[in-house]
Design a protein around this motif. Structure first.
Motif, mmCIF file in Angstrom:
data_model
loop_
_atom_site.group_PDB
_atom_site.id
_atom_site.type_symbol
_atom_site.label_atom_id
_atom_site.label_comp_id
_atom_site.label_asym_id
_atom_site.label_seq_id
_atom_site.Cartn_x
_atom_site.Cartn_y
_atom_site.Cartn_z
ATOM 1 N N UNK A 123 10.215 -3.874 3.893
ATOM 2 C CA UNK A 123 9.170 -3.555 4.970
ATOM 3 C C UNK A 123 9.783 -3.440 6.324
ATOM 4 N N UNK A 124 8.889 -3.085 7.274
ATOM 5 C CA UNK A 124 9.629 -2.511 8.431
ATOM 6 C C UNK A 124 10.431 -3.590 9.560
ATOM 7 N N UNK A 125 10.398 -4.813 8.865
ATOM 8 C CA UNK A 125 11.157 -5.750 9.613
ATOM 9 C C UNK A 125 12.319 -6.074 8.551
ATOM 10 N N UNK A 126 12.708 -5.375 7.786
ATOM 11 C CA UNK A 126 13.879 -5.335 6.966
ATOM 12 C C UNK A 126 13.854 -6.385 5.549
ATOM 13 N N UNK A 127 12.653 -7.183 5.391
ATOM 14 C CA UNK A 127 12.261 -7.969 4.431
ATOM 15 C C UNK A 127 12.464 -7.218 3.107
ATOM 16 N N UNK A 128 12.910 -7.894 2.095
ATOM 17 C CA UNK A 128 13.119 -7.096 0.891
ATOM 18 C C UNK A 128 11.795 -7.665 -0.138
ATOM 19 N N UNK A 129 11.102 -6.792 -0.693
ATOM 20 C CA UNK A 129 10.057 -7.073 -1.551
ATOM 21 C C UNK A 129 10.219 -6.578 -2.927
ATOM 22 N N UNK A 130 10.045 -7.558 -4.198
ATOM 23 C CA UNK A 130 10.208 -6.840 -5.608
ATOM 24 C C UNK A 130 8.649 -7.490 -5.915
ATOM 25 N N UNK A 131 7.875 -6.463 -6.391
ATOM 26 C CA UNK A 131 6.716 -6.539 -7.074
ATOM 27 C C UNK A 131 6.967 -6.655 -8.541
ATOM 28 N N UNK A 132 6.385 -7.676 -9.167
ATOM 29 C CA UNK A 132 6.320 -7.739 -10.406
ATOM 30 C C UNK A 132 5.031 -7.138 -11.238
ATOM 31 N N UNK A 133 4.895 -7.182 -12.518
ATOM 32 C CA UNK A 133 3.887 -6.590 -13.256
ATOM 33 C C UNK A 133 2.334 -6.938 -12.776
ATOM 34 N N UNK A 134 1.584 -5.980 -12.653
ATOM 35 C CA UNK A 134 0.371 -6.283 -12.386
ATOM 36 C C UNK A 134 -0.256 -7.127 -11.112
ATOM 37 N N UNK A 135 0.647 -6.699 -10.049
ATOM 38 C CA UNK A 135 0.324 -7.336 -8.852
ATOM 39 C C UNK A 135 -0.413 -6.369 -7.756
ATOM 40 N N UNK A 136 -1.090 -7.021 -7.074
ATOM 41 C CA UNK A 136 -1.822 -6.362 -6.066
ATOM 42 C C UNK A 136 -1.630 -7.092 -4.765
ATOM 43 N N UNK A 137 -1.483 -6.599 -3.528
ATOM 44 C CA UNK A 137 -1.231 -6.972 -2.045
ATOM 45 C C UNK A 137 -1.485 -6.318 -1.078
ATOM 46 N N UNK A 138 -1.665 -6.824 0.210
ATOM 47 C CA UNK A 138 -2.048 -6.132 1.303
ATOM 48 C C UNK A 138 -0.752 -6.459 2.279
ATOM 49 N N UNK A 139 -0.408 -5.517 2.923
ATOM 50 C CA UNK A 139 0.647 -5.914 4.198
ATOM 51 C C UNK A 139 -0.154 -5.706 5.405
ATOM 52 N N UNK A 140 -0.090 -6.823 6.015
ATOM 53 C CA UNK A 140 -0.701 -7.140 7.325
ATOM 54 C C UNK A 140 0.138 -7.575 8.572
ATOM 55 N N UNK A 141 0.958 -6.545 9.206
ATOM 56 C CA UNK A 141 1.726 -7.074 10.220
ATOM 57 C C UNK A 141 0.890 -6.979 11.651
ATOM 58 N N UNK A 142 1.055 -7.804 12.450
ATOM 59 C CA UNK A 142 0.445 -7.873 13.572
ATOM 60 C C UNK A 142 1.300 -8.320 14.789
ATOM 61 N N UNK A 143 1.115 -8.211 15.870
ATOM 62 C CA UNK A 143 1.783 -8.653 17.038
ATOM 63 C C UNK A 143 2.295 -10.171 16.992
ATOM 64 N N UNK A 144 1.427 -10.903 16.351
ATOM 65 C CA UNK A 144 1.966 -12.318 16.301
ATOM 66 C C UNK A 144 2.331 -12.950 14.910
ATOM 67 N N UNK A 145 2.130 -12.143 13.718
ATOM 68 C CA UNK A 145 2.198 -12.587 12.556
ATOM 69 C C UNK A 145 2.552 -11.396 11.426
#
Length: 320
Positions: A123-145
């Motif tokens: 992710x833009x902040x350097x966080x590492x993600x590994x998505x497993x099988x059949x995964x669906x997600x949204x990324x929502x970075x705001x000025x506060x969260x």
């Protein structure tokens, strides 16, 4: 006009519903679930329409499918005939799925993995993600969260210090609750169906996580895990081991076969049926998730079972 590309996970789901309805084992409950699935998302309806229109003969020459949709059990001779037609239908849809899967690799606002697929990203902040099988997600970075919205599936997350000051909280939201990272390496799982449908499971390997539901807040330290269901406080789970799926394997340690098959279904597209006579058999071993055919072959070698595959997306496991 060019049709909207369909995510591979949606096409896989349409295949599963098609084979289930053809199997002759659809119930009023499963048909209601199928209708809700179609209505839940325009992409679901688009995928199903593709199934219906790929060959008009499926509807005019396959009374067993019409009976299944109407809620009537298919006669034995119809079931045999449907096996051959399902092979043609699924073969065509598999080609379509492969083409559409390539077309949707660039999605950023909504990330998806198909059954059996894993995806790693930063992710833009350097966080590492590994998505497993059949995964669906949204990324929502705001000025506060820093927020991930996990709709279904499983994530392994290694958070990084925020690149902005002051640092923004990092949270993962599911339909039943929120997990807030406190300098953490952890997993979050939320299944839309299956034995744990509707529950949120969190396991912490480094740091800590605050798990917040509608009426409870729980602090989970490293080496702990918990499950949160709608309307209930978080419940303890056994101490977590490092997630084997992150290394591409399924580990069974004296596991019941029905529990093992529940996990296998998460990684193999289509319908996997298990005869109740063999559900209580137990097995141990390490199995490669990248090749579910090999897993099925291994079951025959280590247990008194036989595996029958009428078509590619339909597997039956029963006694020898």
């Amino acid at each position: 006009m060019t049709a909207t590309p369909l995510p591979a996970a949606v096409v896989d789901a349409a295949v599963e519903w098609l084979v289930h309805l053809w199997s002759g084992e659809a119930t009023d409950t499963s048909r209601a679930q199928w209708r809700r699935w179609r209505a839940a998302d325009p992409l679901h309806e688009q995928a199903w329409c593709h199934v219906e229109t790929t060959d008009a003969r499926w509807r005019t020459g396959a009374p067993g499918l019409s009976a299944a949709l109407a809620g009537r059990p298919a006669a034995p001779q119809r079931r045999r005939a449907l096996g051959g037609m399902a092979a043609l239908a699924v073969a065509g849809l598999a080609v379509y799925a492969g083409r559409e899967q390539m077309a949707t690799r660039g999605w950023l606002a909504e990330l998806r993995t198909a059954k059996g697929e894993q995806r790693r990203l930063q992710l833009p902040d350097g966080t590492q993600l590994l998505l497993n099988t059949a995964t669906a997600l949204d990324i929502d970075f705001s000025p506060t969260l820093r927020r991930l919205r996990l709709h279904t599936g499983e994530l392994l997350i290694a958070t990084a210090p925020d690149t902005q000051a002051p640092g923004r909280p990092f949270v993962v939201d599911t339909p039943v609750g929120r997990a807030q990272a406190l300098g953490t390496r952890f997993t979050v799982r939320h299944d839309a169906d299956g034995p744990a449908a509707g529950a949120m499971q969190v396991a912490v390997f480094e740091g800590a996580v605050e798990l917040r539901g509608a009426s409870s807040v729980r602090h989970i330290a490293a080496g702990q895990a918990a499950q949160l269901s709608a309307g209930s406080p978080a419940a303890d789970l056994p101490s977590p081991q490092a997630p084997a799926w992150a290394d591409g394997v399924l580990v069974a340690s004296d596991m019941r076969l029905d529990a093992f098959v529940d996990e296998l279904r998460r990684y193999r597209p289509g319908l996997v049926q298990l005869a109740p006579e063999v559900a209580g058999l137990r097995l141990s071993g390490v199995f490669p998730l990248a090749d579910t055919d090999r897993i099925l072959q291994a079951l025959v070698q280590v247990l008194p079972v036989q595996v029958h595959v009428p078509v590619r997306y339909w597997v039956r496991i029963g006694p020898t």
